[in-house]
Design an enzyme around this catalytic site. Sequence first.
Site, short mmCIF file in Angstrom:
data_model
loop_
_atom_site.label_atom_id
_atom_site.label_comp_id
_atom_site.label_asym_id
_atom_site.label_seq_id
_atom_site.Cartn_x
_atom_site.Cartn_y
_atom_site.Cartn_z
N ASP A 1 0.82 -1.22 0.00
CA ASP A 1 0.00 0.00 0.00
C ASP A 1 0.85 1.27 0.00
OD1 ASP A 1 -2.43 -1.32 -0.07
OD2 ASP A 1 -2.67 -1.34 2.11
N ARG B 1 -10.73 0.27 5.18
CA ARG B 1 -9.33 0.14 5.55
C ARG B 1 -8.86 1.33 6.36
NH1 ARG B 1 -4.99 0.60 0.85
NH2 ARG B 1 -5.00 2.77 1.54
FE LIG Z 1 -3.88 -2.56 -1.12
#
Ligand SMILES: [Fe+2]
Length: 329
Positions: free
Chosen positions: A132, A297
Amino acid sequence: MNAPLNLSPRQLLQQRLQDAQTATPHVTVNPQSAHIGALIGGVDLRQPLTAAEVNTIRSALLQWKVVFFREQHLSHEQHVAFSSQFGELTIGHPVFGHVDGHPELYSIAKYRRANSYGSEPERRPWTGWHTDVTAAVNPPAGSILRGVTIPPYGGDTQWTNLVAAYEALSEQLKAFLNTLRGEHRFSPPAGANPTAEYLELIQQNTLVSQHPLITLHPETGEKILFISPGFLKSISGLHTRESRVLLELLWEHAVRSEFTVRFKWEPGSIAFWDNRSTAHVAPQDIFDLEFDRQLYRSTLVGTVPVGADGRTSISVQGNPVLAAHGAAF
Ligand SMILES: [Fe+2]
């Protein structure tokens, strides 16, 4: 009592987890594969955790790189409160924004702006294996993903352990990679047809950083093959063809099945991964199914990586990803 002399980083992590579990016998930690993934039970994440429980979860995370929880039906507020026990939280996403009223949460819907191509069938996402936000100079330390609407089948997520991947390379190649840095940026892959909205967002929030190909884990000291496939575009100093072929080799190596774990989501499932030492892949099969899929998230603020050669990452364009409460939006 014998001092733990000459223990490897992995042995130290095992020792740390054993010690933590001694203090929390009600918390279960069940590995899910040889190198990555553990299912944690015996905790209620809706409630504040004890310091000992936080230590057990953190110790399991450092050893197993991604930990999973089941039957944790958290509200947005409880998701933020749980995550905050492990560090400061970033804004939802530095390019694509956040959930209204919840600056720390990013919505991962089946069709989200980060993947927007426009019309069908071009709405298929291009998100492949990635770590990420590695286009930022300080990629998140960890990500905490919560499943809410989950298809009855399909939509599994996979993670790979980039420490195990590093360790499986030859000593000669490790030595060469130790000298290299790569450029990470947000941009659509070749052949994509992004919407005007997508292009405007990434132009307004351009993020480009140079990271070492081999980084040192700031907590464990492990060496990591830090090669986020979705964001790493080239290796500095190599010819274009050399860079492309070497990256293809490393990406193929990094996602060998023995380094990975695959997680089947249920409503109330949570996956919490160490974003410094893993990559993951968004499922593509949900676009072959009519079912909806909705997850949320949060991400923990990360530090600037340091390479195995001692040199730190460099920001080429854009700002570090800071805590949500200090952000402009
Ligand atoms: Fe991701």
